[in-house]
Design a protein around this motif. Structure first.
Motif, PDB file in Angstrom:
ATOM      1  N   ARG A 114       0.839  -1.200   0.000  1.00  0.00           N
ATOM      2  CA  ARG A 114       0.000   0.000   0.000  1.00  0.00           C
ATOM      3  C   ARG A 114       0.866   1.239   0.000  1.00  0.00           C
ATOM      4  NH1 ARG A 114      -5.101  -1.294   1.691  1.00  0.00           N
ATOM      5  NH2 ARG A 114      -5.626   0.712   0.722  1.00  0.00           N
ATOM      6  N   GLU A 115       0.486   2.168  -0.873  1.00  0.00           N
ATOM      7  CA  GLU A 115       1.214   3.428  -0.998  1.00  0.00           C
ATOM      8  C   GLU A 115       0.479   4.513  -0.204  1.00  0.00           C
ATOM      9  OE1 GLU A 115       4.047   4.013  -2.591  1.00  0.00           O
ATOM     10  OE2 GLU A 115       4.328   2.049  -3.538  1.00  0.00           O
ATOM     11  N   PHE A 116       1.204   5.231   0.646  1.00  0.00           N
ATOM     12  CA  PHE A 116       0.630   6.328   1.424  1.00  0.00           C
ATOM     13  C   PHE A 116       1.008   7.637   0.740  1.00  0.00           C
ATOM     14  CE2 PHE A 116       1.030   9.099   5.410  1.00  0.00           C
ATOM     15  CZ  PHE A 116      -0.294   9.509   5.302  1.00  0.00           C
ATOM     16  N   LYS A 117      -0.012   8.378   0.301  1.00  0.00           N
ATOM     17  CA  LYS A 117       0.221   9.616  -0.433  1.00  0.00           C
ATOM     18  C   LYS A 117       0.200  10.820   0.500  1.00  0.00           C
ATOM     19  CE  LYS A 117      -1.862   7.757  -4.651  1.00  0.00           C
ATOM     20  NZ  LYS A 117      -2.924   7.910  -5.672  1.00  0.00           N
ATOM     21  N   MET A 118       0.972  11.840   0.118  1.00  0.00           N
ATOM     22  CA  MET A 118       1.008  13.066   0.921  1.00  0.00           C
ATOM     23  C   MET A 118      -0.385  13.670   0.979  1.00  0.00           C
ATOM     24  SD  MET A 118       2.790  15.289   2.675  1.00  0.00           S
ATOM     25  CE  MET A 118       4.525  15.117   2.197  1.00  0.00           C
ATOM     26  N   PRO A 119      -0.962  13.793   2.193  1.00  0.00           N
ATOM     27  CA  PRO A 119      -2.316  14.344   2.302  1.00  0.00           C
ATOM     28  C   PRO A 119      -2.296  15.866   2.334  1.00  0.00           C
ATOM     29  CG  PRO A 119      -1.533  13.683   4.457  1.00  0.00           C
ATOM     30  CD  PRO A 119      -0.432  13.325   3.479  1.00  0.00           C
ATOM     31  N   ALA A 164       5.836   3.231   0.994  1.00  0.00           N
ATOM     32  CA  ALA A 164       5.121   1.993   0.661  1.00  0.00           C
ATOM     33  C   ALA A 164       5.217   1.042   1.843  1.00  0.00           C
ATOM     34  CB  ALA A 164       5.716   1.354  -0.588  1.00  0.00           C
ATOM     35  N   VAL A 165       4.092   0.405   2.177  1.00  0.00           N
ATOM     36  CA  VAL A 165       4.029  -0.502   3.323  1.00  0.00           C
ATOM     37  C   VAL A 165       3.560  -1.879   2.842  1.00  0.00           C
ATOM     38  CG1 VAL A 165       2.953  -0.952   5.550  1.00  0.00           C
ATOM     39  CG2 VAL A 165       3.540   1.391   4.904  1.00  0.00           C
ATOM     40  N   ASP A 166       4.322  -2.900   3.212  1.00  0.00           N
ATOM     41  CA  ASP A 166       3.934  -4.282   2.936  1.00  0.00           C
ATOM     42  C   ASP A 166       2.982  -4.710   4.046  1.00  0.00           C
ATOM     43  OD1 ASP A 166       3.669  -6.961   2.496  1.00  0.00           O
ATOM     44  OD2 ASP A 166       5.810  -7.412   2.448  1.00  0.00           O
ATOM     45  N   THR A 167       1.691  -4.835   3.697  1.00  0.00           N
ATOM     46  CA  THR A 167       0.685  -5.133   4.717  1.00  0.00           C
ATOM     47  C   THR A 167       0.548  -6.616   5.014  1.00  0.00           C
ATOM     48  OG1 THR A 167      -1.062  -5.191   3.041  1.00  0.00           O
ATOM     49  CG2 THR A 167      -0.615  -3.063   4.089  1.00  0.00           C
ATOM     50  N   ASP A 168       1.297  -7.457   4.303  1.00  0.00           N
ATOM     51  CA  ASP A 168       1.244  -8.909   4.549  1.00  0.00           C
ATOM     52  C   ASP A 168       2.640  -9.497   4.434  1.00  0.00           C
ATOM     53  OD1 ASP A 168       0.361 -11.437   5.056  1.00  0.00           O
ATOM     54  OD2 ASP A 168      -0.522 -11.768   3.070  1.00  0.00           O
ATOM     55  N   PRO A 169       3.552  -9.059   5.314  1.00  0.00           N
ATOM     56  CA  PRO A 169       4.938  -9.515   5.196  1.00  0.00           C
ATOM     57  C   PRO A 169       5.097 -11.015   5.427  1.00  0.00           C
ATOM     58  CG  PRO A 169       4.611  -8.362   7.274  1.00  0.00           C
ATOM     59  CD  PRO A 169       3.360  -8.154   6.471  1.00  0.00           C
ATOM     60  N   GLY A 170       4.140 -11.644   6.104  1.00  0.00           N
ATOM     61  CA  GLY A 170       4.242 -13.071   6.371  1.00  0.00           C
ATOM     62  C   GLY A 170       3.949 -13.933   5.160  1.00  0.00           C
ATOM     63  N   ALA A 171       3.529 -13.301   4.061  1.00  0.00           N
ATOM     64  CA  ALA A 171       3.180 -14.082   2.867  1.00  0.00           C
ATOM     65  C   ALA A 171       4.401 -14.507   2.078  1.00  0.00           C
ATOM     66  CB  ALA A 171       2.238 -13.267   1.981  1.00  0.00           C
ATOM     67  N   GLY A 172       5.576 -14.069   2.488  1.00  0.00           N
ATOM     68  CA  GLY A 172       6.791 -14.456   1.789  1.00  0.00           C
ATOM     69  C   GLY A 172       7.244 -13.393   0.812  1.00  0.00           C
ATOM     70  N   PRO A 173       8.396 -13.626   0.170  1.00  0.00           N
ATOM     71  CA  PRO A 173       8.942 -12.634  -0.763  1.00  0.00           C
ATOM     72  C   PRO A 173       7.964 -12.383  -1.899  1.00  0.00           C
ATOM     73  CG  PRO A 173      10.556 -14.329  -0.258  1.00  0.00           C
ATOM     74  CD  PRO A 173       9.242 -14.816   0.280  1.00  0.00           C
ATOM     75  N   ALA A 174       7.911 -11.139  -2.303  1.00  0.00           N
ATOM     76  CA  ALA A 174       7.071 -10.763  -3.441  1.00  0.00           C
ATOM     77  C   ALA A 174       7.551  -9.439  -3.973  1.00  0.00           C
ATOM     78  CB  ALA A 174       5.602 -10.675  -3.029  1.00  0.00           C
TER      79      ALA A 174
END
Length: 475
Positions: free
Chosen positions: A9-14, A81-91
């Motif tokens: 998920r990308e966090f945009k400047m608000p 950018a935030v990886d919201t499912d890091p336990g899913a393995g490399p991607a």
């Protein structure tokens, strides 16, 4: 939204203010690899109005930080950018996962090569079986490359002698292979993709390649600068002069303040009036209030009583609490007072205001003043606290200054300058005595506040400070 986009998920400047278009990143509190929770503060940014802390709207692991501290970023631009499912393995992150699956050039069984939208097939080390060339004519590139090049507005590549097979980093159209999100990242970081060494399959440039190219190179030992001729200093040469100067970028709060003051000074016709007043009784009242149980724990100072005096004067002269509406050609009288207090901060002058100050008791006004000043000095004032002001006080006396000619806060019709309180000889009850004296200055917009109204307001403030019992009789 694809599965990859849902994960990364990308966090945009608000827009943290009212219609602001950009913000400067002051400090990052997280870095790639850090775990973040929903609502955790990830960075501090400065807008044209204030410094604001931004919380993360996602929970996961930081995948990438797109801008360095000190960068000015447009509202709506992704900053992290935030990886919201890091336990899913490399991607692969979204930038590396948006390939176009339907545009591939079929190759021999040895392998297939990735193709990017709009680029056609890149040359590959695994080629189709070459046709027997005609005498004296070199082998041609695949027809798809020529067609794609023509669609892209480029001429088909000229035939060239066959060369040893090598991994290709450039497509037929002559541009480095990179997917659109990676190209945007390179643009944001100021990286020329032609200078980036690709590590992705078939010569595709990845986000990691761009970040590696953006990383500062080890500093090489610089040669000693050539000595400047002494005559350059004597004659005021530009290089010698600049070497003795400090240049500070105009941005953030200072930039906004400067523009607002220019707009105010050259839009509203300013008039400033002055009065010098004996405030000995007010200073005695300040000392008495400090001992009052109802004011325990509150900050009591002369500014508090000046603020209360201004509020009483506005109640007696409500026409001064107004604004000039140029578009509708109206004078807008405010039936509430949002009292602004000019505060000097390391980032510049800001004017937060106390909402509905006219309705507050003296203890409530004291508490609001203390909180307002403390928050401003910490640089934590919210943009909403600086919007909607109706009248302002600037306390120049804290700097030992007698008075000044303050410039109106944009959108307001009056501003009061409170000068230093000093012990001076003063005629009191027919005798010259040492008294506590100060000078007040009131600037007002002469389009809607004439000399009579401005004078009445300033005279009322002075009369209250000379005889503070009027805070009761006039209120």
């Amino acid at each position: 939204m694809t599965a990859t986009e849902q994960r990364f998920r990308e966090f945009k400047m608000p827009d943290v203010g009212e219609g602001l278009t950009e913000a400067e990143i002051l400090k990052w509190y997280v870095q790639p690899g850090d775990t973040v929770t929903d609502g955790q503060v990830i960075c501090e940014v400065e807008t044209a109005k204030a410094a604001v802390e931004l919380p993360s709207p996602f929970e996961g692991v930081v995948h990438a930080v797109h801008f360095e501290e000190g960068a000015t970023v447009d509202v709506g631009t992704s900053i992290i950018a935030v990886d919201t499912d890091p336990g899913a393995g490399p991607a692969e992150a979204p930038a590396a996962a948006e390939a176009a699956p339907a545009a591939e050039e079929e190759a021999e069984p040895q392998g297939r090569q990735a193709v990017l939208v709009g680029y056609g097939a890149a040359p590959s080390s695994t080629k189709r079986r070459a046709r027997k060339p005609q005498a004296g004519v070199p082998a041609q590139e695949p027809a798809a490359a020529a067609v794609q090049a023509e669609l892209n507005g480029h001429a088909a590549p000229a035939p060239a002698p066959a060369a040893p097979a090598a991994p290709a980093a450039v497509p037929a159209a002559g541009r480095p292979l990179a997917k659109p999100p990676v190209r945007k990242l390179a643009k944001d970081l100021g990286i020329d993709l032609a200078t980036v060494t690709p590590t992705g399959p078939d010569g595709v440039i990845t986000r990691e390649d761009v970040h590696a190219a953006a990383a500062p190179a080890p500093a090489a030992e610089a040669p000693a600068p050539a000595p400047q001729p002494s005559a350059d200093v004597a004659t005021g040469g530009s290089e010698a002069v600049r070497a003795r100067e400090t240049r500070i970028p105009i941005k953030g709060v200072r930039k906004a303040t400067a523009q607002a003051m220019v707009n105010s000074a050259f839009t509203a016709p300013h008039v400033t009036e002055f009065v010098t007043v004996d405030v000995t009784r007010t200073m005695k009242l300040v000392q008495e209030l400090k001992q009052d149980p109802d004011m325990a724990g509150l900050r009591v100072n002369p500014l508090l009583l000046v603020a209360k005096a201004l509020l009483v004067a506005i109640r007696r002269n409500p026409e001064v609490n107004a604004a000039w509406d140029e578009e509708n050609q109206e004078i807008v009288r405010k039936d509430y007072v949002n009292l602004g207090i000019a505060a000097a901060t390391p980032r510049g002058l800001i004017v937060p205001n106390i909402k509905d100050a006219q309705a507050k008791t003296l203890p409530q006004l004291s508490a609001a003043l203390g909180e307002l000043v403390a928050t401003a000095r910490e640089g934590k004032t919210a943009p909403g606290d600086m919007a909607g002001g109706t009248v302002t006080i600037t306390n120049v006396g804290v700097f030992g200054v007698d008075t000044g000619t303050p410039i109106l806060n944009p959108g307001e019709s009056a501003i009061l300058a409170f000068g230093a309180v000093k012990l001076q000889p003063w005629v009191h009850k027919g005798k010259v005595k040492p008294r506590q004296v100060t000078t007040l200055a009131l600037s007002f917009d002469h389009r809607l506040v004439d000399g009579e109204l401005g004078s009445k307001v300033l005279a009322d403030i002075a009369a209250i400070l000379e005889h503070p019992k009027r805070l009761i009789t006039w209120a």
